[in-house]
Structures are given as structure tokens and as C-alpha cells.
Design a protein around this motif. Structure first.
Motif, PDB file in Angstrom:
ATOM      1  N   SER A 153       0.828  -1.197   0.000  1.00  0.00           N
ATOM      2  CA  SER A 153       0.000   0.000   0.000  1.00  0.00           C
ATOM      3  C   SER A 153       0.866   1.251   0.000  1.00  0.00           C
ATOM      4  O   SER A 153       0.569   2.234  -0.694  1.00  0.00           O
ATOM      5  N   PHE A 154       1.958   1.231   0.761  1.00  0.00           N
ATOM      6  CA  PHE A 154       2.860   2.384   0.808  1.00  0.00           C
ATOM      7  C   PHE A 154       3.645   2.531  -0.494  1.00  0.00           C
ATOM      8  O   PHE A 154       3.707   3.618  -1.086  1.00  0.00           O
ATOM      9  N   MET A 155       4.253   1.451  -0.962  1.00  0.00           N
ATOM     10  CA  MET A 155       5.119   1.533  -2.131  1.00  0.00           C
ATOM     11  C   MET A 155       4.351   1.909  -3.395  1.00  0.00           C
ATOM     12  O   MET A 155       4.829   2.665  -4.234  1.00  0.00           O
ATOM     13  N   SER A 156       3.130   1.395  -3.535  1.00  0.00           N
ATOM     14  CA  SER A 156       2.349   1.704  -4.736  1.00  0.00           C
ATOM     15  C   SER A 156       1.922   3.164  -4.763  1.00  0.00           C
ATOM     16  O   SER A 156       1.645   3.713  -5.836  1.00  0.00           O
ATOM     17  N   ARG A 157       1.857   3.797  -3.588  1.00  0.00           N
ATOM     18  CA  ARG A 157       1.476   5.209  -3.544  1.00  0.00           C
ATOM     19  C   ARG A 157       2.655   6.154  -3.788  1.00  0.00           C
ATOM     20  O   ARG A 157       2.440   7.359  -3.967  1.00  0.00           O
TER      21      ARG A 157
END
Length: 490
Positions: A153-157
Motif C-alpha cells: 500500500s505504501f510503495m504503490s502510492r
């Protein structure tokens, strides 16, 4: 560049990574690599650094000062300096990493990047500043900086919407779990039925084969029960608590009790929002946020119904999480005591084959249609493979369709190439075929689909009746698929 001999598959990822890392273009470049844990990201990135003489730094959960100190020490050792470099902040540190590329292209990896951001929330903006157009530190460098992490969730954002690094990256690579066929090859399981059972427990996560089970592979189907007990259900096995760790490691999952309940609902066969809400005792309207968070974290998949617009179903992306919630979690108090694992497994067989293997087999069948089947099996090239519900007004019931193969839209109505039924433990016969024929006749009136040439697919882990096999050999629109064909045929 030649891939390391001990790296299984990952041909596409290796080509993309080494192409980016050795790209001769002027100026520093930025890449982002992410994927769920245990997929081999670190092995892949470390191998690229070794092959190209790059610098690899793996972050840990620490304060900003400690992380900067560790980075300075490791960078000094990499450069062969007599004393550690000292950075007062990340502005200096990032510029020092960019300076590594002044003599030519070089990969520089920061692994577990989310740990650093936890301590320094402004770090993505600091990297953005370092890559600002016109900065000498950027233009005079050929550093290929790769930010890696497992918090999906963090990396894709990092590169989405109005995020600081949007538009800066020259590579965005997602390292996926191994496809079911590759997983069977990786585990060296030639028996396709055993491969399905194994995949239903550990999926295609590479680390589970060597690091977590020490290379222990079930010798045959008779050994499968013993393998599950000694490698998954025994409380001293690394896999015993792995499903719990997968949730705990995702920073966006704060109310873990709620998320475990949602996953338990899905594992029990509740695939709609209403069914999940009923299972956990919440309103369906309350589930929007937790389902979105689980989806963004890569733990849950949302699939649009192939026949009804606006309707979706949910499934768990990681088989081990399904296995945990369907088999282990209901028996956790007994499993956490020594000597009861074999007894629990003996009593859990029906639940395992019904709620774990059955849905996993259906997913494998859909993957076969999408990625491995000869298009001639459907009379066309599939553009999407899903599942759905068909209402039968005449019989006042609904029919679940396990496999729906849709073609490319070439007019007002999209071609429905095939529909299918998948049964892991049943011998499929004429009754199953008649059911599919009934569903096809209903779909012929569907306003958005053209079902005039829809073929009927029947998948079985056990086999087919002689009558059905004879009919399939005579009629082209009936396609029978067993596990041998799923794993080795088209």
C-alpha cells in the motif's frame, strides 16, 4: 546480462532490472521495486548489485540518526575509505548516493525503504528534491537509485496521484508470486494433483520452499498429510505463524482484529460484501474502508462479476492466509499445544478440501484459461477471465459460474467465448454439462454478451464419466480439462 545460475525464473524481472541499472543515458535515474514479502526481491536486487558493481543498503526499523550512521559506515566500506562517512541529514546522504554514479551507470539499492520513511516522513520529498531538473548532483550522475519495499500500500502510492515522486521514476517493477505452473516446477512436484494441494497451502512464494521448510517437499500424495503437519501445523515451524506475520508487517493494517475477521469471512466462502458483513456482524456499508485497505495491501483481490455490472466478489490473494483462517485459526488453542497437530489435521480434512482446495482449484482453472490455454480451446483469444452469478428466473435460483472467458469486444455485445465449472473432488458427468447448457441458454439473452458460440469447459481433479468423455470427443463445444492438462498442456 546473464542471469545468475541459482536464480529460478524471474527472467523478465532480471532483464528489466539490469536494463535500467546499466542504462547509459546521462543523468541520475530513479526506480521503484515492490512486492509481497518472501518473493525474492532482495535476492534479485542484491544479485544485480553484485553483477554490476553496485551498492546495496538494507534499512531496518531504527531512528533517523542510527540509519544515517549505518548508511555512512556501509558506504565507506563500499568505497574503501579508512573511516565512516558522517551524514547530518538525508539531504547529504541522498546526494552522496547520487555521487556514486559520476564515473558511469551504477545501481544503488535502498531496500526496506518504508522503514526509513517511518522515521523520516519527509524522505520521499527529499529524494524528489535531489532529482529536481537542473541540479548538478543529478545531471552529473548516472546513479540508478532503486527504492524497494514490501509494504504494498505504501510503495504503490510513492508514484501515484500527487505523491512527491510521481513522474520521477524510470522503472516501476512489481515482483509477483510465482505462477501455479512455475510453483510446481520450483517445488519439483511432477504429480499435478499433488501440486494443486501444495499450492493450496503455500501458493507460489519462493521462500517457503527452502528457507521456511528447509527444502522439505512431499514425496507423493500419501506424504502430503505428514508434510502439512511437520511444516505448517507444528508450532515450531516458521510457517506456523507466518500468516499472522504477513498482516502484522503491513503498516496500514491497524485494527488487526477487524482485518483478521474479514479474512476469516472470505476464507469461509463469503465472497460478497454482504456475506462478509453478515459473518463478522457489521453493516455492509462499514466494510468499504477495511476491504480497500486489504486490497491495497495485496492480501485481498476484488473481481468484477462477469455478468452483472456493479457487483464484485472478494478472494484472498495469498493461499497460506486462506489456509490459516480456514484450518489453523479455528483450532489455534489446540495447535499451540504440543503433540496435537496431527490430530487437528485429521479432523480438518473436510474443511481443507471444501473451503481451501476447492476455491484454489477454481482460481488455477481461471489462470489456465487466461495464461496457458490454446485460444483454439475457446475459438478466440481471451481478453478477460473471471467468474459470476447468473439469475435463472424460470427456476427461481441463481447459478454460480466458476469460469467465464470473455473475448475482445468487436461490437455492441462482447463475445462470451466459454463458461466453465470446476470441481476438485467430483467425477464430472452429464449433470454438470446439462447445468452449463442451461446457463448458456440464459446468457444468450444477455444484452451485453454474445453467447451464440460459447463453449462449455469442465474441469476436474478426479476425472470424467465415460459418457461425457465420449460426447466431448464428438462435440467441439465441450472441452474437458484435467490436472495433467492444467499443468502440462494447452
Amino acid at each position: 546480462m546473464e542471469k545468475p545460475a541459482n536464480m529460478f525464473d524471474r527472467d523478465s524481472e532480471w532483464r528489466s532490472l539490469t536494463r535500467f541499472a546499466s542504462h547509459p543515458g546521462e543523468g541520475a535515474a530513479l526506480g521503484v521495486v515492490y512486492g509481497r514479502r518472501r518473493q525474492g526481491k532482495t535476492f534479485l536486487l542484491d544479485a544485480a548489485c553484485r553483477a554490476l558493481g553496485g551498492f546495496y543498503f538494507s534499512a531496518t526499523e531504527a531512528t533517523e540518526a542510527e540509519s544515517l550512521s549505518r548508511l555512512g559506515a556501509e558506504l565507506s566500506a563500499f568505497l574503501g575509505l579508512p573511516s565512516p562517512l558522517s551524514f547530518t541529514d538525508w539531504y547529504q546522504a541522498v546526494d552522496a548516493l547520487l555521487s556514486l554514479g559520476r564515473q558511469g551507470p551504477i545501481p544503488v539499492v535502498i531496500d526496506e525503504f518504508p522503514y526509513l520513511v517511518q522515521a523520516t516522513p519527509a524522505l520521499p520529498s527529499i529524494v524528489q528534491r535531489a532529482y529536481a531538473p537542473g541540479r548538478e548532483e543529478r545531471t552529473s550522475s548516472q546513479t540508478r537509485l532503486l527504492l524497494c519495499g514490501s509494504a504494498l500500500s505504501f510503495m504503490s502510492r510513492l508514484l501515484s496521484g500527487s505523491a512527491p515522486l510521481r513522474g520521477r521514476a524510470g522503472l516501476e517493477m512489481v515482483v509477483h508470486t510465482l505462477d501455479y505452473r512455475l510453483a510446481g516446477e520450483f517445488w519439483r512436484v511432477p504429480d499435478p494433483n499433488l501440486a494443486v494441494l501444495l499450492n493450496s497451502v503455500v501458493g507460489g512464494t519462493p521462500a517457503y520452499r527452502n528457507e521456511f521448510t528447509l527444502g522439505d517437499t512431499p514425496a507423493d500424495r500419501e506424504d502430503f498429510d505428514g508434510w502439512v503437519v511437520r511444516n505448517v501445523l507444528e508450532r515450531d515451524s516458521p510457517l506456523f505463524r507466518e500468516a499472522r506475520h504477513l498482516l502484522a508487517e503491513e503498516p496500514s493494517l491497524r485494527d488487526t482484529g477487524l482485518y483478521h475477521s474479514v479474512l476469516a469471512a472470505v476464507a469461509a466462502g463469503n465472497t460478497t460484501r454482504g456475506g462478509i458483513a453478515s459473518f463478522i456482524g457489521r453493516k455492509a456499508s462499514d466494510l468499504g474502508h477495511p476491504l480497500t485497505v486489504l486490497e491495497d495491501s495485496g492480501l485481498v483481490l476484488r473481481e468484477a462479476d462477469a455478468f452483472r455490472a456493479g457487483r464484485s466478489t472478494y478472494s484472498i490473494a495469498e493461499p497460506l492466509v486462506t489456509f490459516y483462517h480456514a484450518v489453523m485459526r479455528p483450532e489455534w488453542s489446540r495447535l499451540d499445544r504440543p503433540g496435537l497437530a496431527a490430530r487437528v489435521w485429521e479432523q480438518s480434512g473436510k474443511r481443507f478440501y471444501g473451503t481451501v482446495v476447492g476455491p484454489r482449484f477454481e482460481a488455477i482453472c481461471r489462470d489456465w484459461c487466461q495464461f496457458h490455454a490454446d485460444p483454439e480451446s475457446f475459438g478466440g483469444i481471451p481478453s478477460h477471465v473471471g467468474r459470476g452469478i447468473v439469475n435463472d428466473a424460470a427456476q427461481r435460483r441463481s447459478h454460480e459460474v466458476d469460469v467465464a472467458v470473455l473475448g475482445h469486444a468487436d461490437g455492441e455485445r462482447r463475445p462470451l467465448l466459454a463458461i466453465g465449472e470446476a470441481k476438485w473432488g467430483d467425477v464430472i458427468g452429464m449433470g454438470h454439462l446439462d447445468r452449463l447448457r442451461r446457463i448458456r441458454s440464459i446468457l444468450e439473452a444477455h444484452p451485453a454478451l454474445n453467447a451464440s458460440h460459447t463453449r462449455l469447459l469442465l474441469f476436474s481433479g478426479v476425472g470424467f464419466t465415460e459418457e461425457l468423455a465420449q460426447l466431448a470427443s464428438e462435440e467441439r463445444d465441450i472441452v474437458l480439462v484435467d490436472t495433467q492438462r492444467l499443468y502440462y498442456g494447452a
